[in-house]
Design a protein around this motif. Structure first.
Motif, PDB file in Angstrom:
ATOM      1  N   GLN A   1      22.474  14.733  40.550  1.00 51.08           N
ATOM      2  CA  GLN A   1      21.371  14.309  39.690  1.00 51.08           C
ATOM      3  C   GLN A   1      20.728  13.024  40.186  1.00 51.08           C
ATOM      4  N   GLY A   2      21.482  12.164  40.858  1.00 50.28           N
ATOM      5  CA  GLY A   2      20.929  10.907  41.345  1.00 50.28           C
ATOM      6  C   GLY A   2      21.946   9.795  41.216  1.00 50.28           C
ATOM      7  N   TYR A   3      21.435   8.561  41.010  1.00 45.44           N
ATOM      8  CA  TYR A   3      22.313   7.393  40.940  1.00 45.44           C
ATOM      9  C   TYR A   3      21.589   6.244  40.255  1.00 45.44           C
ATOM     10  N   GLN A   4      22.275   5.577  39.348  1.00 49.37           N
ATOM     11  CA  GLN A   4      21.751   4.401  38.658  1.00 49.37           C
ATOM     12  C   GLN A   4      20.382   4.661  38.010  1.00 49.37           C
ATOM     13  N   GLY A   5      20.208   5.861  37.478  1.00 53.85           N
ATOM     14  CA  GLY A   5      18.959   6.192  36.799  1.00 53.85           C
ATOM     15  C   GLY A   5      17.868   6.715  37.710  1.00 53.85           C
ATOM     16  N   VAL A   6      18.085   6.677  39.028  1.00 57.49           N
ATOM     17  CA  VAL A   6      17.119   7.230  39.997  1.00 57.49           C
ATOM     18  C   VAL A   6      17.523   8.676  40.262  1.00 57.49           C
ATOM     19  N   ARG A   7      16.643   9.614  39.922  1.00 58.40           N
ATOM     20  CA  ARG A   7      16.991  11.030  39.987  1.00 58.40           C
ATOM     21  C   ARG A   7      16.258  11.729  41.113  1.00 58.40           C
ATOM     22  N   PHE A   8      16.924  12.729  41.704  1.00 58.75           N
ATOM     23  CA  PHE A   8      16.292  13.525  42.743  1.00 58.75           C
ATOM     24  C   PHE A   8      15.014  14.167  42.206  1.00 58.75           C
ATOM     25  N   GLY A   9      13.958  14.115  43.002  1.00 63.65           N
ATOM     26  CA  GLY A   9      12.693  14.705  42.607  1.00 63.65           C
ATOM     27  C   GLY A   9      11.813  13.788  41.801  1.00 63.65           C
ATOM     28  N   ASP A  10      12.329  12.621  41.369  1.00 62.80           N
ATOM     29  CA  ASP A  10      11.487  11.684  40.619  1.00 62.80           C
ATOM     30  C   ASP A  10      10.272  11.281  41.455  1.00 62.80           C
ATOM     31  N   THR A  11       9.135  11.161  40.793  1.00 61.90           N
ATOM     32  CA  THR A  11       7.923  10.688  41.460  1.00 61.90           C
ATOM     33  C   THR A  11       7.943   9.165  41.496  1.00 61.90           C
ATOM     34  N   ILE A  12       7.752   8.613  42.683  1.00 64.05           N
ATOM     35  CA  ILE A  12       7.852   7.169  42.869  1.00 64.05           C
ATOM     36  C   ILE A  12       6.462   6.536  42.782  1.00 64.05           C
ATOM     37  N   THR A  13       6.315   5.607  41.879  1.00 64.04           N
ATOM     38  CA  THR A  13       5.088   4.831  41.721  1.00 64.04           C
ATOM     39  C   THR A  13       5.458   3.354  41.767  1.00 64.04           C
ATOM     40  N   PRO A  14       4.489   2.454  41.926  1.00 66.18           N
ATOM     41  CA  PRO A  14       4.813   1.025  41.866  1.00 66.18           C
ATOM     42  C   PRO A  14       5.504   0.647  40.557  1.00 66.18           C
ATOM     43  N   GLU A  15       5.078   1.255  39.467  1.00 67.14           N
ATOM     44  CA  GLU A  15       5.688   0.974  38.175  1.00 67.14           C
ATOM     45  C   GLU A  15       7.149   1.453  38.131  1.00 67.14           C
ATOM     46  N   TYR A  16       7.406   2.610  38.760  1.00 62.98           N
ATOM     47  CA  TYR A  16       8.765   3.147  38.814  1.00 62.98           C
ATOM     48  C   TYR A  16       9.666   2.206  39.603  1.00 62.98           C
ATOM     49  N   LEU A  17       9.189   1.739  40.756  1.00 64.26           N
ATOM     50  CA  LEU A  17       9.976   0.824  41.576  1.00 64.26           C
ATOM     51  C   LEU A  17      10.314  -0.443  40.800  1.00 64.26           C
ATOM     52  N   THR A  18       9.339  -0.955  40.062  1.00 66.86           N
ATOM     53  CA  THR A  18       9.573  -2.160  39.266  1.00 66.86           C
ATOM     54  C   THR A  18      10.583  -1.899  38.155  1.00 66.86           C
ATOM     55  N   ALA A  19      10.434  -0.777  37.470  1.00 65.24           N
ATOM     56  CA  ALA A  19      11.322  -0.454  36.359  1.00 65.24           C
ATOM     57  C   ALA A  19      12.761  -0.253  36.828  1.00 65.24           C
TER      58      ALA A  19
END
Length: 260
Positions: A74-92
């Motif tokens: 599923q991923g790691y530390q809340g970062v999930r496979f397939g998640d779309t990466i945006t600047p806001e996502y990186l910050t969050a």
């Protein structure tokens, strides 16, 4: 350009090691694993891994949710496979953003932190875990440190026998592309976890593979072994320790040098 075309191009391009690029803000590319990592694993309670068929596909439905502190399908530390990466996502997620001035800004590595614990002097500047982002999607997670737990129960520093116990003869063997002696090699297996569909709540397959990079092996007189081709003699000759673990999309697992 499609992901497959990017991968075809990337296979022929030599890149700088990650360890030289950490300070740039974009953890771009990847390096060959350290040749001196012999870290002993520490005990961790890990959920049981499902059985995997000879074809390399999971035969049982995996848990609908793993602890976020565990690298899993599923991923790691809340970062999930397939998640779309945006600047806001990186910050969050508190991930290091890429250097958009680099040509490979569409394919890069990022992490929560810059350095590992000093478990190995040669890896002191490499993050304990890395996320590979391709076309603004999470495509692969790499473990570099024994303190990062993996859902199969295998850790950095574990023996080839421990990897075999976790997957049996569902592993394929590949000689390292840069080392014909057998000292460095890879053990690869496929998983087919179930991921909840955000729209329907139903599970859907997510195609992933696991690659254990190994050091301290010996020549098996074969450059590759498929899961069905293992014999007791070949299995008994597996030696060495895990120096890194990758889980991700098969096309990304097959990359030799990462992104450029």
């Amino acid at each position: 350009m499609t992901l497959q075309n990017k991968i075809t191009v990337m296979r022929g391009i030599h890149i700088l090691p990650i360890i030289l690029l950490v300070g740039s803000g974009a953890l771009s590319g990847c390096e060959r694993p350290s040749t001196d990592t012999t870290v002993a694993p520490s005990p961790t309670t890990i959920p049981p891994v499902p059985q995997i068929s000879v074809s390399g596909q999971a035969t049982e439905t995996q848990p609908s949710s793993y602890p976020k502190e565990l690298v899993s399908p599923q991923g790691y530390q809340g970062v999930r496979f397939g998640d779309t990466i945006t600047p806001e996502y990186l910050t969050a997620q508190k991930l290091i953003p890429p250097n958009l001035a680099l040509e490979n800004a569409s394919c890069y590595f990022t992490s929560h932190s810059v350095k590992t614990a000093p478990s190995d002097a040669l890896l002191a500047d490499v993050p304990a875990s890395l996320y590979q982002i391709i076309d603004n999607k999470v495509a692969l997670i790499r473990i570099n440190d024994t303190k990062v737990p993996f859902y199969t129960g295998v850790k950095i520093g574990d023996s080839a026998a421990k990897v075999w116990d976790a997957h049996q003869n569902n592993l394929s063997y590949e000689l390292d592309k840069y080392d014909g002696t057998g000292n460095h090699y890879e053990l690869i297996t496929a998983v087919n976890p179930q991921r909840p569909n955000s729209n329907t709540g139903q599970a859907k397959p997510l195609n992933l593979q696991i690659k254990y990079k190994m050091q301290g092996g010996q020549k098996l007189n074969q450059n590759s072994i498929m899961p069905q081709a293992w014999s007791p003699e070949l299995q008994g000759r597996l030696k060495g320790q895990v120096i890194s673990i990758e889980i991700g999309e098969p096309e990304v697992i097959s990359l030799v040098e990462g992104c450029s």
